[in-house]
Design a protein around this motif. Sequence first.
Motif, mmCIF file in Angstrom:
data_model
loop_
_atom_site.group_PDB
_atom_site.id
_atom_site.type_symbol
_atom_site.label_atom_id
_atom_site.label_comp_id
_atom_site.label_asym_id
_atom_site.label_seq_id
_atom_site.Cartn_x
_atom_site.Cartn_y
_atom_site.Cartn_z
ATOM 1 N N VAL A 82 0.832 -1.198 0.000
ATOM 2 C CA VAL A 82 0.000 0.000 0.000
ATOM 3 C C VAL A 82 0.872 1.256 0.000
ATOM 4 N N MET A 83 1.914 1.246 0.786
ATOM 5 C CA MET A 83 2.739 2.444 0.906
ATOM 6 C C MET A 83 3.452 2.792 -0.400
ATOM 7 N N ASP A 84 3.917 1.806 -1.131
ATOM 8 C CA ASP A 84 4.578 2.076 -2.405
ATOM 9 C C ASP A 84 3.601 2.678 -3.415
ATOM 10 N N VAL A 85 2.376 2.185 -3.425
ATOM 11 C CA VAL A 85 1.359 2.758 -4.309
ATOM 12 C C VAL A 85 1.063 4.193 -3.877
ATOM 13 N N ALA A 86 0.956 4.414 -2.569
ATOM 14 C CA ALA A 86 0.691 5.769 -2.070
ATOM 15 C C ALA A 86 1.802 6.729 -2.497
ATOM 16 N N GLU A 87 3.031 6.287 -2.431
ATOM 17 C CA GLU A 87 4.145 7.144 -2.840
ATOM 18 C C GLU A 87 4.032 7.517 -4.318
ATOM 19 N N LEU A 88 3.763 6.556 -5.162
ATOM 20 C CA LEU A 88 3.637 6.847 -6.588
ATOM 21 C C LEU A 88 2.443 7.752 -6.873
ATOM 22 N N VAL A 89 1.309 7.450 -6.275
ATOM 23 C CA VAL A 89 0.095 8.220 -6.529
ATOM 24 C C VAL A 89 0.247 9.657 -6.029
ATOM 25 N N THR A 142 -5.506 11.866 -0.794
ATOM 26 C CA THR A 142 -5.679 10.598 -0.089
ATOM 27 C C THR A 142 -4.353 9.862 0.035
ATOM 28 N N ALA A 143 -3.612 9.822 -1.060
ATOM 29 C CA ALA A 143 -2.312 9.138 -1.051
ATOM 30 C C ALA A 143 -1.345 9.818 -0.084
#
Length: 148
Positions: free
Chosen positions: A99-106, A118-119
């Motif tokens: 989840v955290m890696d997706v949040a960083e990219l988003v 949100t990210a």
Amino acid sequence: MLSMPHSTAAACTGRDHGDLHLFFDDPGLARHPPAPQGEPTGLFLDPRFRSPPAFRQAADSAVRRAQQLVGAIEAAEAKQELRMVVKYFDQLSDTLCQVMDVAELVRQSHPDCEWKATAEEIYSSMLEYMNGLNTHVGLYKVRYSARQ
């Protein structure tokens, strides 16, 4: 080459980000088959990331799972349980980073302000949680015991 903004505020100035929308919204660009018509696929074709609220739920779920794994690690006492500690640490890392890696990219590149905000929230809260794990005395003691 795409020009990526460096902050959420910079990306929400009304500039046209059609090329980014295409990247995030066109399943064909990811070389995956499209979802059935009318069904959102989620970012990166992951159904946990279908909307900003679903993204938050994925983050909450990841933290709950991480807390369960921390509990399992702390409870490890017998030799057999201590052998599982490495696996639990690996699962802990995977659970949070999914989840955290997706949040960083988003947060760095998504063209929609709601997704970016949100990210940013998810990334910040999960970073705080992970920093707590990095100084968690109980995890350190179990890791040390498992090395013996």
